[in-house]
Enzyme design. Structure first.
Site, short mmCIF file in Angstrom:
data_model
loop_
_atom_site.label_atom_id
_atom_site.label_comp_id
_atom_site.label_asym_id
_atom_site.label_seq_id
_atom_site.Cartn_x
_atom_site.Cartn_y
_atom_site.Cartn_z
N ASP A 3 0.85 -1.19 0.00
CA ASP A 3 0.00 0.00 0.00
C ASP A 3 0.88 1.24 0.00
O ASP A 3 1.89 1.31 0.70
CB ASP A 3 -0.91 -0.01 1.23
CG ASP A 3 -2.08 0.96 1.10
OD1 ASP A 3 -3.22 0.48 0.98
OD2 ASP A 3 -1.83 2.19 1.09
N ASN A 59 -12.90 -3.57 2.16
CA ASN A 59 -13.95 -2.57 2.20
C ASN A 59 -14.78 -2.63 0.92
O ASN A 59 -14.24 -2.90 -0.16
CB ASN A 59 -13.33 -1.17 2.34
CG ASN A 59 -12.52 -1.03 3.62
OD1 ASN A 59 -12.97 -1.46 4.69
ND2 ASN A 59 -11.34 -0.45 3.53
N HIS A 63 -9.97 -5.50 -3.47
CA HIS A 63 -8.68 -5.69 -2.81
C HIS A 63 -8.93 -6.12 -1.38
O HIS A 63 -9.89 -5.69 -0.75
CB HIS A 63 -7.83 -4.41 -2.84
CG HIS A 63 -8.54 -3.18 -2.39
ND1 HIS A 63 -9.46 -2.52 -3.19
CD2 HIS A 63 -8.49 -2.48 -1.24
CE1 HIS A 63 -9.93 -1.47 -2.54
NE2 HIS A 63 -9.37 -1.42 -1.34
N HIS A 76 -6.86 -5.87 2.22
CA HIS A 76 -5.71 -5.31 2.92
C HIS A 76 -5.19 -6.40 3.85
O HIS A 76 -5.98 -6.99 4.61
CB HIS A 76 -6.12 -4.13 3.80
CG HIS A 76 -6.74 -2.97 3.07
ND1 HIS A 76 -6.07 -1.79 2.86
CD2 HIS A 76 -7.97 -2.81 2.54
CE1 HIS A 76 -6.88 -0.94 2.23
NE2 HIS A 76 -8.02 -1.54 2.02
P1 5GP Z 1 -9.87 1.18 0.28
O1 5GP Z 1 -10.24 2.38 1.09
O2 5GP Z 1 -10.46 1.25 -1.11
O3 5GP Z 1 -10.19 -0.11 0.98
O4 5GP Z 1 -8.30 1.17 0.17
C1 5GP Z 1 -7.60 1.66 -0.93
C2 5GP Z 1 -6.13 1.60 -0.57
O5 5GP Z 1 -5.39 1.82 -1.76
C3 5GP Z 1 -5.69 2.66 0.44
O6 5GP Z 1 -5.11 2.02 1.57
C4 5GP Z 1 -4.66 3.49 -0.33
O7 5GP Z 1 -3.57 3.90 0.46
C5 5GP Z 1 -4.24 2.55 -1.43
N1 5GP Z 1 -3.81 3.21 -2.65
C6 5GP Z 1 -4.46 4.21 -3.31
N2 5GP Z 1 -3.78 4.55 -4.42
C7 5GP Z 1 -2.71 3.73 -4.47
C8 5GP Z 1 -1.63 3.60 -5.40
O8 5GP Z 1 -1.53 4.30 -6.40
N3 5GP Z 1 -0.70 2.64 -5.14
C9 5GP Z 1 -0.78 1.84 -4.03
N4 5GP Z 1 0.19 0.92 -3.87
N5 5GP Z 1 -1.78 1.94 -3.13
C10 5GP Z 1 -2.72 2.88 -3.35
#
Ligand code: 5GP
Length: 122
Positions: free
Chosen positions: A35, A93, A106, A108
């Site tokens: 992340d 999520n 995804h 985490h």
């Molecule tokens: P969500 O809130 O959708 O469950 O989590 C999305 C995750 O993607 C977040 O933890 C955020 O830090 C991560 N993220 C967003 N953009 C990027 C990116 O360009 N590269 C990486 N490696 N992680 C990302």
């Protein structure tokens, strides 16, 4: 419900190689990478290569091969990162109330410090 997939989301761009990522493991159907804003010493995202919006979309519509590969990839990342010793948390999520930022499935994988209670608010 039938989800509609936005192929301009950031993880679709990562899968197409349009933006870089810090890859942990790549398999036929899955990609695991770190992340960009880690919330724990270990913070790995695991995504399927297929166009699935969230977990229920994947669980209902992915092929057996994709589901097997994805599940095994999560297990392999846990093994590679040595997470069995002290534990970890898996989070996926979905949607507005799940506060999903990126509309491509995804999970985490979080580990490396005590993570507190599952939900901090409410
Ligand atoms: P969500 O809130 O959708 O469950 O989590 C999305 C995750 O993607 C977040 O933890 C955020 O830090 C991560 N993220 C967003 N953009 C990027 C990116 O360009 N590269 C990486 N490696 N992680 C990302």
């Amino acid at each position: 419900m039938a989800y509609s997939y936005d192929d301009q989301n950031i993880f679709a761009k990562i899968l197409r190689g349009e933006i870089p990522n810090n890859t942990v493991l790549e398999t036929e159907h899955s990609l695991a990478f770190r992340d960009i804003r880690p919330q724990a010493p270990v913070h790995v995202l695991v995504i399927p290569k297929g166009a699935y919006v969230c977990y229920d979309d994947f669980a209902q519509n992915a092929s057996d091969a994709e589901i097997l590969d994805y599940t095994r990839t999560i297990g392999k990342v846990c093994e590679m990162e040595g997470l069995a010793a002290n534990g970890f948390r898996l989070i996926s999520n979905a949607g507005a109330e799940g506060v999903q930022e990126v509309p491509h499935l995804h999970v985490h994988i979080l580990a490396g410090r005590p993570l507190g209670r599952m939900l901090e608010h409410g």
